[in-house]
Design an enzyme around this catalytic site. Structure first.
Site, PDB file in Angstrom:
ATOM      1  N   ARG A  73     118.556   3.175  73.367  1.00  0.00           N
ATOM      2  CA  ARG A  73     117.596   2.141  72.972  1.00  0.00           C
ATOM      3  C   ARG A  73     118.239   0.764  73.006  1.00  0.00           C
ATOM      4  O   ARG A  73     117.616  -0.214  73.445  1.00  0.00           O
ATOM      5  CB  ARG A  73     117.035   2.444  71.577  1.00  0.00           C
ATOM      6  CG  ARG A  73     115.907   3.472  71.628  1.00  0.00           C
ATOM      7  CD  ARG A  73     115.843   4.337  70.388  1.00  0.00           C
ATOM      8  NE  ARG A  73     115.513   3.584  69.202  1.00  0.00           N
ATOM      9  CZ  ARG A  73     115.901   3.919  67.967  1.00  0.00           C
ATOM     10  NH1 ARG A  73     116.652   4.977  67.760  1.00  0.00           N
ATOM     11  NH2 ARG A  73     115.541   3.176  66.959  1.00  0.00           N
ATOM     12  N   ARG A 115     119.755   4.571  58.067  1.00  0.00           N
ATOM     13  CA  ARG A 115     118.318   4.318  57.882  1.00  0.00           C
ATOM     14  C   ARG A 115     117.535   5.603  57.588  1.00  0.00           C
ATOM     15  O   ARG A 115     117.744   6.623  58.234  1.00  0.00           O
ATOM     16  CB  ARG A 115     117.785   3.681  59.175  1.00  0.00           C
ATOM     17  CG  ARG A 115     116.289   3.523  59.217  1.00  0.00           C
ATOM     18  CD  ARG A 115     115.880   2.434  60.143  1.00  0.00           C
ATOM     19  NE  ARG A 115     115.920   2.811  61.547  1.00  0.00           N
ATOM     20  CZ  ARG A 115     115.609   1.967  62.527  1.00  0.00           C
ATOM     21  NH1 ARG A 115     115.278   0.714  62.267  1.00  0.00           N
ATOM     22  NH2 ARG A 115     115.661   2.357  63.776  1.00  0.00           N
ATOM     23  N   ARG A 169     107.810  -5.517  74.831  1.00  0.00           N
ATOM     24  CA  ARG A 169     109.182  -5.050  74.914  1.00  0.00           C
ATOM     25  C   ARG A 169     109.688  -5.077  76.356  1.00  0.00           C
ATOM     26  O   ARG A 169     110.840  -4.733  76.620  1.00  0.00           O
ATOM     27  CB  ARG A 169     109.229  -3.629  74.371  1.00  0.00           C
ATOM     28  CG  ARG A 169     110.566  -3.186  73.889  1.00  0.00           C
ATOM     29  CD  ARG A 169     110.430  -1.782  73.379  1.00  0.00           C
ATOM     30  NE  ARG A 169     109.845  -1.764  72.067  1.00  0.00           N
ATOM     31  CZ  ARG A 169     110.430  -1.201  71.005  1.00  0.00           C
ATOM     32  NH1 ARG A 169     111.592  -0.622  71.118  1.00  0.00           N
ATOM     33  NH2 ARG A 169     109.836  -1.203  69.847  1.00  0.00           N
ATOM     34  N   LYS A 207     113.470  -6.070  61.910  1.00  0.00           N
ATOM     35  CA  LYS A 207     112.137  -6.525  62.331  1.00  0.00           C
ATOM     36  C   LYS A 207     111.009  -5.890  61.520  1.00  0.00           C
ATOM     37  O   LYS A 207     110.119  -6.578  61.065  1.00  0.00           O
ATOM     38  CB  LYS A 207     111.858  -6.123  63.789  1.00  0.00           C
ATOM     39  CG  LYS A 207     112.589  -6.850  64.840  1.00  0.00           C
ATOM     40  CD  LYS A 207     112.030  -6.490  66.219  1.00  0.00           C
ATOM     41  CE  LYS A 207     112.026  -5.021  66.571  1.00  0.00           C
ATOM     42  NZ  LYS A 207     113.325  -4.396  66.783  1.00  0.00           N
ATOM     43  N   ARG A 224     114.654   9.188  61.144  1.00  0.00           N
ATOM     44  CA  ARG A 224     113.765   9.230  62.306  1.00  0.00           C
ATOM     45  C   ARG A 224     114.349  10.138  63.380  1.00  0.00           C
ATOM     46  O   ARG A 224     115.559  10.180  63.562  1.00  0.00           O
ATOM     47  CB  ARG A 224     113.620   7.806  62.889  1.00  0.00           C
ATOM     48  CG  ARG A 224     112.462   7.044  62.305  1.00  0.00           C
ATOM     49  CD  ARG A 224     112.463   5.587  62.684  1.00  0.00           C
ATOM     50  NE  ARG A 224     112.654   5.311  64.106  1.00  0.00           N
ATOM     51  CZ  ARG A 224     112.567   4.089  64.627  1.00  0.00           C
ATOM     52  NH1 ARG A 224     112.277   3.052  63.847  1.00  0.00           N
ATOM     53  NH2 ARG A 224     112.762   3.893  65.904  1.00  0.00           N
TER      54      ARG A 224
HETATM   55  P1  ADP Z   1     113.208   0.592  67.612  1.00  0.00           P
HETATM   56  O1  ADP Z   1     112.980  -0.885  67.780  1.00  0.00           O
HETATM   57  O2  ADP Z   1     114.261   0.914  66.607  1.00  0.00           O
HETATM   58  O3  ADP Z   1     113.410   1.306  68.907  1.00  0.00           O
HETATM   59  P2  ADP Z   1     110.355   1.093  67.183  1.00  0.00           P
HETATM   60  O4  ADP Z   1     109.741   1.793  66.028  1.00  0.00           O
HETATM   61  O5  ADP Z   1     109.968  -0.309  67.445  1.00  0.00           O
HETATM   62  O6  ADP Z   1     111.909   1.231  66.939  1.00  0.00           O
HETATM   63  O7  ADP Z   1     110.088   1.927  68.515  1.00  0.00           O
HETATM   64  C1  ADP Z   1     110.391   3.300  68.607  1.00  0.00           C
HETATM   65  C2  ADP Z   1     110.120   3.818  70.021  1.00  0.00           C
HETATM   66  O8  ADP Z   1     108.730   3.658  70.321  1.00  0.00           O
HETATM   67  C3  ADP Z   1     110.829   3.087  71.138  1.00  0.00           C
HETATM   68  O9  ADP Z   1     112.142   3.564  71.349  1.00  0.00           O
HETATM   69  C4  ADP Z   1     109.907   3.400  72.325  1.00  0.00           C
HETATM   70  O10 ADP Z   1     110.095   4.707  72.799  1.00  0.00           O
HETATM   71  C5  ADP Z   1     108.541   3.342  71.701  1.00  0.00           C
HETATM   72  N1  ADP Z   1     107.924   1.992  71.804  1.00  0.00           N
HETATM   73  C6  ADP Z   1     107.556   1.212  70.756  1.00  0.00           C
HETATM   74  N2  ADP Z   1     107.005   0.063  71.199  1.00  0.00           N
HETATM   75  C7  ADP Z   1     107.047   0.114  72.557  1.00  0.00           C
HETATM   76  C8  ADP Z   1     106.661  -0.773  73.593  1.00  0.00           C
HETATM   77  N3  ADP Z   1     106.097  -1.967  73.321  1.00  0.00           N
HETATM   78  N4  ADP Z   1     106.861  -0.396  74.864  1.00  0.00           N
HETATM   79  C9  ADP Z   1     107.419   0.794  75.163  1.00  0.00           C
HETATM   80  N5  ADP Z   1     107.817   1.677  74.238  1.00  0.00           N
HETATM   81  C10 ADP Z   1     107.639   1.356  72.941  1.00  0.00           C
END
Ligand code: ADP
Length: 223
Positions: free
Chosen positions: A176, A133, A96, A20, A165
């Site tokens: 996750r 990654r 999300r 994504k 990360r």
């Molecule tokens: P990934 O999709 O691999 O989990 P992201 O960079 O999109 O990676 O998100 C990393 C973390 O940031 C998530 O595991 C969560 O803790 C937090 N996060 C990101 N976007 C949201 C959201 N819309 N709602 C709740 N938590 C979020």
């Protein structure tokens, strides 16, 4: 710029490691619009040590979701009319949860989404991608151990430090993915009822996937 006149308003959904982030950045560039990644935004805040960033980091590092009220508090302003997302956007990592999707509709009001793309990649593949990654801690460009930056883990784009990360540990990834199934997959049904969902196969190299995405977006914008 694509061959459609109005920049699209797109939500990109997909499991962790589906690609994504990489594709959302390319799409935003292609359509001359904004890429909003809540994960990138939260990581940047955490790196700056803001109160919000440090709170978000506690959830992120264990693989939990940041609570909805906190997420909305941070991004509502960005989404509101007159804000930076007025001329289209590619949302990555938001919404999300179903409450976030409902809130997004409310904030967008008379400027509804054009489409929601579900980028499908099998679980075995995402696990492999996440294990390898590596991400630039400055500009968030994503690399892989098999495709590192050209010089000694220094980002090709900005010279930042490229590393794993904090939440790409085995336990946090497991958590996750579980939360993705439980909290995020129901969003697909929510948007399906609005006729907005298009599935795109996320398997293959980055260029192939990008072409598939551009095709579905252009088709929708011309419909
Ligand atoms: P990934 O999709 O691999 O989990 P992201 O960079 O999109 O990676 O998100 C990393 C973390 O940031 C998530 O595991 C969560 O803790 C937090 N996060 C990101 N976007 C949201 C959201 N819309 N709602 C709740 N938590 C979020």
């Amino acid at each position: 710029m694509g061959n459609c006149s109005k920049p699209p308003r797109v939500v990109l959904l997909g499991k962790q490691g589906a690609g994504k982030g990489t594709q959302a950045a390319r799409l935003a560039d292609h359509y001359g619009t904004v890429h909003l990644s809540t994960g990138d935004l939260f990581r940047a805040q955490a790196a700056q040590g803001t109160a919000f960033g440090l709170e978000a980091k506690r959830y992120m590092d264990s693989g939990d979701l940041v609570p909805d009220e906190i997420v909305m508090g941070v991004i509502e302003e960005c989404l509101a009319p007159g804000g930076p997302l007025d001329d289209g956007f590619v949302l990555d990592g938001f919404p999300r949860t179903v409450p976030q999707a409902i809130d997004l509709d409310r904030v967008l009001g008379a400027r509804p989404l054009d489409l929601v793309i579900d980028l499908e990649v099998p679980k075995e593949i995402v696990l492999d991608r996440i294990a390898g990654r590596r991400v630039c801690e400055n500009c968030q460009t994503v690399y892989h151990v098999n495709m590192p930056p050209s010089h000694n883990w220094t980002c090709d784009k900005c010279g930042g430090n490229v590393r794993q990360r904090d939440d790409d540990t085995e336990e946090a990834v497991e958590r996750r993915l579980e939360l993705y199934e439980r909290e995020t997959v129901p969003i697909i049904d929510y948007y399906r009822e609005q006729g907005l969902v298009i599935m795109v196969d996320g398997f293959g190299n980055g260029d192939e996937v990008f072409e598939r995405l551009v095709k579905v977006i252009d088709d929708r914008m011309q419909a």
